[in-house]
Design an enzyme around this catalytic site. Structure first.
Site, PDB file in Angstrom:
ATOM      1  CB  SER A 180      -0.851   0.096   1.117  1.00 45.43           C
ATOM      2  OG  SER A 180      -0.394   0.109   2.427  1.00 45.43           O
ATOM      3  CG  ASP A 426      -3.320   4.614   8.065  1.00 45.28           C
ATOM      4  OD1 ASP A 426      -2.425   4.257   8.368  1.00 45.28           O
ATOM      5  OD2 ASP A 426      -3.958   4.077   7.142  1.00 45.28           O
ATOM      6  CG  HIS A 429      -1.795   3.759   4.319  1.00 43.46           C
ATOM      7  ND1 HIS A 429      -2.514   3.082   5.444  1.00 43.46           N
ATOM      8  CD2 HIS A 429      -1.363   3.022   3.544  1.00 43.46           C
ATOM      9  CE1 HIS A 429      -2.207   1.644   5.049  1.00 43.46           C
ATOM     10  NE2 HIS A 429      -1.520   1.431   4.147  1.00 43.46           N
TER      11      HIS A 429
END
Length: 450
Positions: A180, A426, A429
């Site tokens: 990712s 998070d 990211h």
């Protein structure tokens, strides 16, 4: 009269020769012997020198005249230095040299505030943006993270030029491969390019592990392929990714690699999925085998196995006189506030400023993996030239740039989590526009300039 030495010698000459001529020849004998000796010596040395020339001819001057090993240099780094001296061939896509290019390390520098040229695009202007990266749309109350530009210490980073990039990609295919983190870099590149393309001349599709952005007028694609370990694994489903018991299959890169063929530029990255805190489970046979043979390796040994497979695949499947390969280093996380001197128990949640310690290195960024990457890429630089994008240190300062809680949540947020946002922030990211745009600026610089 007894027979003397002279008489013995004269008996070798014809009877027609006079005594005087015999005496002259007798006097010349030592001279002729010496001449013959030097002739034979010359023939011997000539043969030896010819053999030596043939031996030396098997090596380049850089092999024969190796520079002395400096204190702290590994043999892999010396190999890279030697190889850089031998290889003067211009890399594909390179058009010019950076100003002060020989002394400039693009990855050493500082972040400077820039409200004139940043951000490079607007979040609302990128219609194909991943909803997990659209932080403003998901409620982030400020956007200071968008106004920072990376400034190398010894030179200027070339400005990203979308039209120039598209022209270079005309009739070509570019592919990001990895997890990712690399997917975020792919979306960044797509947003950077699509800003100069009319709505009717671009498209975006997803098909399984593959995402494809197409610039129709250029017959060019920028793609992303989900392969978090590069090798085949039980985590290869691009949708269902929450697998704690991760298994990687040895010697299986062609499972994914068959889908990478025909690309002109490939950007590899793999890191976070290896960091389980435990030994990695490596499958010896096939996932279809009823009885599976699994061995355990250290993270470093397993990672090295994958990197070796990647390098072998590149060598066998890419024409490196026409194509380019990049490898992006680990993307850091900011899950432990004590790493930057804050009170324990926090993370990137509510962080809006950068880390100002130039020597900062987070505990989630493995130094042993970093050394392994640099040593292996340098060691193989001669036959598999991979351009290294060392984004780790410059990204480590950016605890302010993560998506935190401002992203699409796939699972409902429970009241308990709502009461403690740190629990679901998070810190892996990154928001877009934001930090991954800098990664692509560095890629742009390394693609076109040396």
């Amino acid at each position: 009269m007894g027979v003397g030495l002279g008489e013995t010698k004269t008996s070798y000459f014809p009877a027609s020769l006079s005594h005087a001529s015999v005496v002259r020849k007798t006097k010349l004998a030592p001279f002729l012997f010496t001449l013959l000796f030097f002739f034979l010596l010359f023939a011997y040395l000539y043969g030896k020198s010819k053999n030596l020339a043939q031996l030396v001819g098997q090596f380049s001057p850089a092999d024969v005249m190796q520079p002395p090993l400096q204190l702290g240099q590994s043999s892999a780094i010396r190999a890279r230095i030697i190889e850089s001296e031998k290889r003067k061939v211009k890399l594909p896509f390179v058009i010019d040299e950076l100003e002060d290019g020989e002394s400039c390390d693009l990855f050493r520098g500082k972040w400077v505030r820039d409200e004139v040229t940043r951000p490079l695009y607007q979040e609302d202007d990128c219609p194909f943006m991943d909803s997990q990266l659209t932080c403003l749309d998901r409620g982030r109350p400020e956007k200071d993270y968008q106004f920072w530009r990376w400034q190398p210490f010894e030179c200027d980073l070339p400005s990203f030029n979308a039209t120039m990039m598209l022209e270079a990609l005309r009739g070509k295919r570019m592919l990001y491969v990895g997890d990712s983190s690399n997917r975020g870099q792919f979306f960044s590149m797509m947003c950077l390019l699509q800003s100069v393309i009319p709505p009717h001349a671009k498209s975006f599709v997803t098909s399984g592990s593959l995402k494809i952005f197409t610039a129709l007028d250029y017959n060019a694609t920028v793609e992303f392929y989900w392969a978090p370990f590069l090798l085949e694994s039980n985590s290869d489903d691009a949708i269902v990714q929450k697998i704690s018991d991760r298994i990687v299959r040895r010697d299986s890169i062609n499972t994914h690699g068959d889908h990478w063929k025909g690309r002109d530029i490939i950007v590899f990255s793999t890191y976070l999925w290896w960091m389980t805190g435990q030994k990695m489970k490596i499958l010896q046979g096939s996932f279809k085998d009823e009885k599976k043979q699994i061995v355990e390796l250290s993270t470093e040994d397993a990672y090295s196995m994958a990197l070796n497979s990647m390098l072998s695949w590149i060598k066998q499947n890419m024409d490196l006189t026409k194509t380019r390969v990049f490898f992006t280093s680990m993307s850091p996380t900011h899950a432990k506030s004590q790493d930057w001197g804050a009170e324990p128990g926090g993370n990137c949640y509510k962080e809006t400023t950068m880390i100002d310690n130039p020597n900062y290195w987070g505990s989630d960024s493995s130094e042993s993996i970093m050394r392994l990457i640099t040593d292996m890429l340098h060691e193989h630089q001669g036959d598999v030239p991979v351009t290294f994008l060392n984004i780790t240190q410059l990204s480590a300062y950016r605890k302010d740039a993560h998506t935190s809680i401002y992203k699409k949540q796939w699972d409902p947020i429970t009241p308990e989590k709502l009461a403690n946002p740190v629990s679901y922030a998070d810190c892996t990211h990154w928001c877009l526009p934001g930090l991954p745009d800098t990664w692509n600026e560095l890629l742009f610089a390394k693609l076109f300039y040396v």
